[in-house]
Design a protein around this motif. Structure first.
Motif, PDB file in Angstrom:
ATOM      1  N   HIS A 281       0.853  -1.178   0.000  1.00  0.00           N
ATOM      2  CA  HIS A 281       0.000   0.000   0.000  1.00  0.00           C
ATOM      3  C   HIS A 281       0.887   1.225   0.000  1.00  0.00           C
ATOM      4  O   HIS A 281       1.829   1.333   0.784  1.00  0.00           O
ATOM      5  CB  HIS A 281      -0.923   0.027   1.224  1.00  0.00           C
ATOM      6  CG  HIS A 281      -1.769   1.273   1.281  1.00  0.00           C
ATOM      7  ND1 HIS A 281      -2.870   1.476   0.481  1.00  0.00           N
ATOM      8  CD2 HIS A 281      -1.631   2.404   2.029  1.00  0.00           C
ATOM      9  CE1 HIS A 281      -3.406   2.647   0.737  1.00  0.00           C
ATOM     10  NE2 HIS A 281      -2.675   3.238   1.669  1.00  0.00           N
ATOM     11  N   ILE A 282       0.605   2.157  -0.913  1.00  0.00           N
ATOM     12  CA  ILE A 282       1.351   3.408  -1.023  1.00  0.00           C
ATOM     13  C   ILE A 282       0.400   4.520  -0.613  1.00  0.00           C
ATOM     14  O   ILE A 282      -0.613   4.758  -1.288  1.00  0.00           O
ATOM     15  CB  ILE A 282       1.859   3.619  -2.456  1.00  0.00           C
ATOM     16  CG1 ILE A 282       2.734   2.441  -2.884  1.00  0.00           C
ATOM     17  CG2 ILE A 282       2.621   4.931  -2.570  1.00  0.00           C
ATOM     18  CD1 ILE A 282       2.965   2.354  -4.369  1.00  0.00           C
ATOM     19  N   ASP A 283       0.689   5.179   0.470  1.00  0.00           N
ATOM     20  CA  ASP A 283      -0.242   6.177   0.999  1.00  0.00           C
ATOM     21  C   ASP A 283      -0.479   7.307   0.015  1.00  0.00           C
ATOM     22  O   ASP A 283      -1.626   7.695  -0.237  1.00  0.00           O
ATOM     23  CB  ASP A 283       0.280   6.736   2.329  1.00  0.00           C
ATOM     24  CG  ASP A 283       0.287   5.676   3.416  1.00  0.00           C
ATOM     25  OD1 ASP A 283      -0.779   5.395   3.978  1.00  0.00           O
ATOM     26  OD2 ASP A 283       1.368   5.122   3.680  1.00  0.00           O
ATOM     27  N   THR A 284       0.601   7.837  -0.541  1.00  0.00           N
ATOM     28  CA  THR A 284       0.471   8.995  -1.431  1.00  0.00           C
ATOM     29  C   THR A 284       1.462   8.878  -2.572  1.00  0.00           C
ATOM     30  O   THR A 284       2.644   8.598  -2.363  1.00  0.00           O
ATOM     31  CB  THR A 284       0.729  10.307  -0.671  1.00  0.00           C
ATOM     32  OG1 THR A 284      -0.252  10.457   0.368  1.00  0.00           O
ATOM     33  CG2 THR A 284       0.646  11.510  -1.599  1.00  0.00           C
ATOM     34  N   THR A 299       3.026   2.642 -15.368  1.00  0.00           N
ATOM     35  CA  THR A 299       3.271   2.349 -13.951  1.00  0.00           C
ATOM     36  C   THR A 299       2.024   2.570 -13.107  1.00  0.00           C
ATOM     37  O   THR A 299       1.648   1.726 -12.286  1.00  0.00           O
ATOM     38  CB  THR A 299       4.417   3.227 -13.430  1.00  0.00           C
ATOM     39  OG1 THR A 299       5.630   2.881 -14.106  1.00  0.00           O
ATOM     40  CG2 THR A 299       4.612   3.043 -11.937  1.00  0.00           C
ATOM     41  N   LEU A 300       1.359   3.690 -13.284  1.00  0.00           N
ATOM     42  CA  LEU A 300       0.219   4.041 -12.428  1.00  0.00           C
ATOM     43  C   LEU A 300      -0.915   3.036 -12.549  1.00  0.00           C
ATOM     44  O   LEU A 300      -1.563   2.687 -11.553  1.00  0.00           O
ATOM     45  CB  LEU A 300      -0.274   5.442 -12.773  1.00  0.00           C
ATOM     46  CG  LEU A 300       0.660   6.588 -12.397  1.00  0.00           C
ATOM     47  CD1 LEU A 300       0.154   7.894 -12.998  1.00  0.00           C
ATOM     48  CD2 LEU A 300       0.785   6.713 -10.885  1.00  0.00           C
ATOM     49  N   LEU A 301      -1.180   2.564 -13.764  1.00  0.00           N
ATOM     50  CA  LEU A 301      -2.270   1.613 -13.954  1.00  0.00           C
ATOM     51  C   LEU A 301      -2.020   0.331 -13.171  1.00  0.00           C
ATOM     52  O   LEU A 301      -2.938  -0.258 -12.603  1.00  0.00           O
ATOM     53  CB  LEU A 301      -2.425   1.309 -15.444  1.00  0.00           C
ATOM     54  CG  LEU A 301      -3.658   0.518 -15.874  1.00  0.00           C
ATOM     55  CD1 LEU A 301      -4.942   1.253 -15.506  1.00  0.00           C
ATOM     56  CD2 LEU A 301      -3.618   0.255 -17.381  1.00  0.00           C
ATOM     57  N   GLN A 302      -0.771  -0.082 -13.110  1.00  0.00           N
ATOM     58  CA  GLN A 302      -0.444  -1.311 -12.387  1.00  0.00           C
ATOM     59  C   GLN A 302      -0.467  -1.128 -10.870  1.00  0.00           C
ATOM     60  O   GLN A 302      -0.489  -2.118 -10.129  1.00  0.00           O
ATOM     61  CB  GLN A 302       0.925  -1.817 -12.845  1.00  0.00           C
ATOM     62  CG  GLN A 302       0.939  -2.176 -14.325  1.00  0.00           C
ATOM     63  CD  GLN A 302       2.268  -2.716 -14.783  1.00  0.00           C
ATOM     64  OE1 GLN A 302       2.679  -3.796 -14.377  1.00  0.00           O
ATOM     65  NE2 GLN A 302       2.954  -1.960 -15.626  1.00  0.00           N
ATOM     66  N   ILE A 307      -2.628   2.421  -4.454  1.00  0.00           N
ATOM     67  CA  ILE A 307      -2.398   3.835  -4.148  1.00  0.00           C
ATOM     68  C   ILE A 307      -3.552   4.377  -3.319  1.00  0.00           C
ATOM     69  O   ILE A 307      -4.719   4.210  -3.682  1.00  0.00           O
ATOM     70  CB  ILE A 307      -2.252   4.652  -5.444  1.00  0.00           C
ATOM     71  CG1 ILE A 307      -1.024   4.191  -6.234  1.00  0.00           C
ATOM     72  CG2 ILE A 307      -2.152   6.137  -5.133  1.00  0.00           C
ATOM     73  CD1 ILE A 307      -0.934   4.794  -7.629  1.00  0.00           C
ATOM     74  N   GLY A 308      -3.226   5.053  -2.225  1.00  0.00           N
ATOM     75  CA  GLY A 308      -4.259   5.728  -1.454  1.00  0.00           C
ATOM     76  C   GLY A 308      -4.714   7.001  -2.139  1.00  0.00           C
ATOM     77  O   GLY A 308      -5.842   7.109  -2.615  1.00  0.00           O
ATOM     78  N   THR A 309      -3.822   7.977  -2.241  1.00  0.00           N
ATOM     79  CA  THR A 309      -4.137   9.290  -2.816  1.00  0.00           C
ATOM     80  C   THR A 309      -3.063   9.664  -3.823  1.00  0.00           C
ATOM     81  O   THR A 309      -1.880   9.394  -3.602  1.00  0.00           O
ATOM     82  CB  THR A 309      -4.190  10.360  -1.712  1.00  0.00           C
ATOM     83  OG1 THR A 309      -5.190  10.014  -0.764  1.00  0.00           O
ATOM     84  CG2 THR A 309      -4.498  11.731  -2.294  1.00  0.00           C
ATOM     85  N   ILE A 310      -3.489  10.273  -4.934  1.00  0.00           N
ATOM     86  CA  ILE A 310      -2.537  10.872  -5.869  1.00  0.00           C
ATOM     87  C   ILE A 310      -2.624  12.387  -5.706  1.00  0.00           C
ATOM     88  O   ILE A 310      -3.708  12.970  -5.789  1.00  0.00           O
ATOM     89  CB  ILE A 310      -2.829  10.482  -7.326  1.00  0.00           C
ATOM     90  CG1 ILE A 310      -2.751   8.966  -7.501  1.00  0.00           C
ATOM     91  CG2 ILE A 310      -1.831  11.159  -8.262  1.00  0.00           C
ATOM     92  CD1 ILE A 310      -2.890   8.510  -8.941  1.00  0.00           C
TER      93      ILE A 310
END
Length: 526
Positions: A281-284, A299-302, A307-310
């Motif tokens: 889990h990546i918070d931000t 990268t983002l789609l995978q 991802i918590g928040t961008i």
């Protein structure tokens, strides 16, 4: 590998936005294909020269002339709404130039071309010059947001990639192309299989994989669980450098990932961190600006479900060359996207926050505001990610309250001090011709060593990190650069190291696996 494609082209940011994508398809991509079809021998000659990589010449990657011609016909057929929008943008510009002479705009709305009706506002600037702005959220509900042209191309291994601005990714026996829109939740099920086991035949059915392709799809999976991510020890702040400008900042229970453009395990390059090295889990996630070496849908789609928040910079409000990252990411299926205006702060967790500072330079003097310099504060440590800025005016940073009062633990900055000319990226969006002199003078360049060192002095940086320049061959198709020890940016990295050493601090050219850990401190204490 999982490459998102739009009309067979790698889905880079200015192609994804419907309005900028329309102009790029008409005025950049199709002309490259047409040029290749007229003179394939010329393109073959240029792409055989490694020094010409990144030039507007098509690499067919083994496709025949007929296959390229067929792909071109498909691009035009599937991209009809985009091509119509591109023509309508030109028609609207012409109409405003002719009829918007300082009087009210109200009589001109019925003259707005069909694809733009109800999706633009007609305006004057303060010098009474006519212009228009897009209601960007409405552009993603327009026919020009061609979800039918979206697919993800899966391959079992890394292979040499053509430069994303110059060559389409054409069908190949080694590629499995799955035609689902990028916002489909089924993609999340596929990429969750990087962490958890999955029923492969059932997933294949949900993705619409043909029976004949099932063996190839099944071969993409294995039965070895990935290693568990190990966070830093409690009380520590850890920095890991992954690629280019991609940095992961972690405390014992919090993570912040900046500008994620990440390579793959077993891609033939063993020196770098990959998707497998990220926390579950990546918070931000923080995106500093809109360029394709900082914003990667691949990268983002995978990582979408992880991802918590961008956090993204706030857009200027509908200008043609400055699309909204928030509107785009929401259309791509990311639910929690937050914009930061300059000097606004996003609180990730207790003692962890991201503040957006002004970003000057690198955008060829265009009025582009979707950009920020992230200041990450974690466990009392202060890390500034200046990415590609050109610190043209030192007074800027003196005017930011509190910035220069406490030393930085680290400054991260790029040294691409040559940069590409304006037209290289923004040409299709420009109105009217620019002289060769001005095109070459206005460049997408960052800092040189003297500028970076002066900024480090001003901010009291205890350590300076320079981003890699061509040192990551697995990202060559995005950056367009290859490592050359004689190149000016690389030479500048050596100068920066010397200038820093003369002041008793360390500077480092980031490459391979970079990592550093600081003990957390109480920010209230000196």
């Amino acid at each position: 590998m999982a490459q998102p494609l739009l009309h067979r082209w790698y889905a880079w940011p200015y192609l994804l936005a419907p309005h900028t994508g329309a102009l790029n398809l008409r005025d950049r991509l199709l002309p490259i294909v047409d040029s290749y079809l007229k003179a394939p021998h010329l393109h073959d000659q240029v792409i055989s020269d490694p020094n010409r990589y990144g030039a507007p010449f098509l690499d067919p990657q083994g496709a025949t002339l007929d296959e390229v011609r067929e792909a071109r016909e498909s691009m035009v057929k599937e991209g009809q709404a985009k091509l119509r929008l591109a023509d309508d943008i030109g028609e609207l510009r012409d109409m405003l130039r002719e009829k918007a002479l300082g009087g009210p705009m109200e009589p001109l709305y019925p003259l707005v071309p069909d694809s733009l009706r109800g999706r633009v506002e007609l305006v004057y600037d303060t010098a009474h010059r006519p212009n228009f702005r897009f209601f960007e959220a409405l552009m993603y509900s327009s026919p020009a947001y061609e979800r039918h042209g979206q697919c993800v191309s899966l391959t079992a291994k890394h292979s040499p990639q053509p430069f994303v601005y110059s060559s389409p990714v054409l069908p190949h026996p080694d590629r499995l192309d799955i035609h689902l829109p990028f916002d489909s939740p089924v993609w999340d099920e596929l990429f969750a299989a990087r962490l958890e086991p999955v029923d492969v035949p059932q997933l294949a059915q949900r993705l619409g994989v043909a029976d004949a392709d099932l063996p190839a799809f099944t071969a993409l999976f294995h039965d070895v669980p990935p290693a568990r991510h190990t966070p830093p020890a409690p009380g520590d702040v850890r920095m890991r450098y992954l690629n280019h400008a991609t940095v992961l900042i972690e405390t014992g229970d919090t993570s912040v990932l900046l500008d994620p453009v990440i390579g793959y395990t077993d891609d033939g390059f063993e020196r770098h961190y990959t998707l497998e090295d990220l926390p579950r889990h990546i918070d931000t996630v923080v995106i500093s600006h809109f360029h394709s070496d900082h914003f990667s849908l691949e990268t983002l789609l995978q990582l979408r479900t992880r991802i918590g928040t961008i956090v993204v910079p706030r857009a200027s409000g509908g200008s043609l060359c400055d699309p909204s990252l928030k509107s785009m990411l929401q259309a791509l299926g990311f639910s929690d996207v937050r914009e930061l205006a300059e000097l606004e702060t996003h609180h990730v967790a207790e003692h962890v926050q991201v503040t957006a500072l002004p970003f000057v330079g690198e955008h060829a003097d265009l009025d582009i505001r979707t950009k920020m310099v992230p200041l990450v504060q974690a466990g009392g440590r202060r890390l500034l990610f200046a990415t590609d800025i050109t610190p043209l005016e030192p007074a800027l940073f003196n005017n930011i309250p509190g910035l220069t009062e406490t030393p930085l633990d680290a400054l991260f900055i790029g040294l691409e001090c040559v940069g590409a000319p304006l037209n290289w990226l923004y040409g299709p969006m420009l109105e009217g011709k620019l002289s060769r002199e001005h095109n070459n003078g206005r460049r997408l360049k960052g800092s040189n060593a003297a500028q970076a060192d002066e900024l480090a002095r001003q901010l009291g940086a205890r350590h300076v990190y320079a981003y890699a320049m061509g040192l990551e061959p697995w990202l060559k198709h995005l950056t367009g650069s290859e490592y050359d020890p004689e190149a000016e940016p690389v030479q500048q990295a050596g100068v920066l190291t010397r200038l820093s050493a003369e002041r008793g601090i360390t500077a480092e050219l980031l490459r391979d696996r970079g990592e550093r850990t600081w003990p957390a401190v109480d920010p209230a204490k000196p």
